[in-house]
Design an enzyme around this catalytic site. Structure first.
Site, PDB file in Angstrom:
ATOM      1  N   ARG A  90      78.557  56.479 -51.513  1.00 13.96           N
ATOM      2  CA  ARG A  90      78.196  55.379 -50.618  1.00 13.96           C
ATOM      3  C   ARG A  90      76.683  55.244 -50.494  1.00 13.96           C
ATOM      4  NH1 ARG A  90      82.421  55.895 -45.588  1.00 13.96           N
ATOM      5  NH2 ARG A  90      84.259  56.218 -46.853  1.00 13.96           N
ATOM      6  N   GLU A 100      93.433  53.013 -43.125  1.00 13.32           N
ATOM      7  CA  GLU A 100      92.197  53.484 -42.482  1.00 13.32           C
ATOM      8  C   GLU A 100      92.353  53.591 -40.971  1.00 13.32           C
ATOM      9  OE1 GLU A 100      89.315  54.738 -43.217  1.00 13.32           O
ATOM     10  OE2 GLU A 100      89.422  54.590 -45.400  1.00 13.32           O
ATOM     11  N   GLU A 136      85.441  60.668 -31.677  1.00 13.86           N
ATOM     12  CA  GLU A 136      86.156  60.235 -30.486  1.00 13.86           C
ATOM     13  C   GLU A 136      86.853  58.911 -30.763  1.00 13.86           C
ATOM     14  OE1 GLU A 136      83.975  60.415 -26.688  1.00 13.86           O
ATOM     15  OE2 GLU A 136      82.341  61.312 -27.837  1.00 13.86           O
ATOM     16  N   GLU A 143      89.053  55.931 -28.302  1.00 15.69           N
ATOM     17  CA  GLU A 143      89.574  55.620 -26.982  1.00 15.69           C
ATOM     18  C   GLU A 143      89.820  54.132 -26.804  1.00 15.69           C
ATOM     19  OE1 GLU A 143      86.317  57.566 -24.912  1.00 15.69           O
ATOM     20  OE2 GLU A 143      85.754  55.627 -24.046  1.00 15.69           O
TER      21      GLU A 143
END
Length: 145
Positions: A4, A58, A113, A115
């Protein structure tokens, strides 16, 4: 990850705004680009994979959620240059509107994380201008597909 960095050609990426009522899923990225920043979940398309299959894969890998993939929200490029002006990253990104249909929200492979965030409470996440505009466009799309 190294393929990448300073790519020889643009890389196709897919992402999804996962919506459930007045909230959406945000993730905090582990790696560059945008390491340690909150964003829309997504990643790169694999060879032989359709865009819709890629975004579903993904999103599952990053969030643990199984999604139904809806319409395209936006197609855009993200080109980041180094201090010498060389192209460090070049992605062509296709973001989709998605609805959760299974799974349990959890931080996955490239995510520190994950959420649920309320649409009216996004300021603390310090999203990029582009992520904010994609989310705003997603809110304008119907969910009856």
């Amino acid at each position: 990850m190294s393929q990448r960095l300073y790519p020889s050609r643009p890389i196709v990426g897919v992402g999804g705004v996962i919506v459930d009522g007045e909230r959406l899923v945000l993730i905090k990225r582990k790696y560059e680009p945008l390491a340690n920043r909150w964003s829309i979940p997504g990643g790169t398309l694999e060879v032989g994979e359709s865009l819709e299959d890629g975004v579903a894969r993904e999103l599952f890998e990053e969030t643990g959620l199984v999604v139904r993939v809806g319409p395209v929200i936006e197609v855009f490029d993200r080109i980041l240059r180094d201090e010498d002006g060389r192209v460090k990253y070049h992605f062509v990104l296709v973001d989709y509107l998605c609805l959760p249909v299974g799974g349990t929200l959890q931080a996955g492979d490239d995510v520190s994380e994950a959420e649920w965030a309320r649409f009216d409470g996004l300021a603390p996440y310090a999203l990029t201008d582009k992520a904010s505009s994609v989310i705003a466009r997603a809110r304008q799309l119907p969910l009856d597909w």
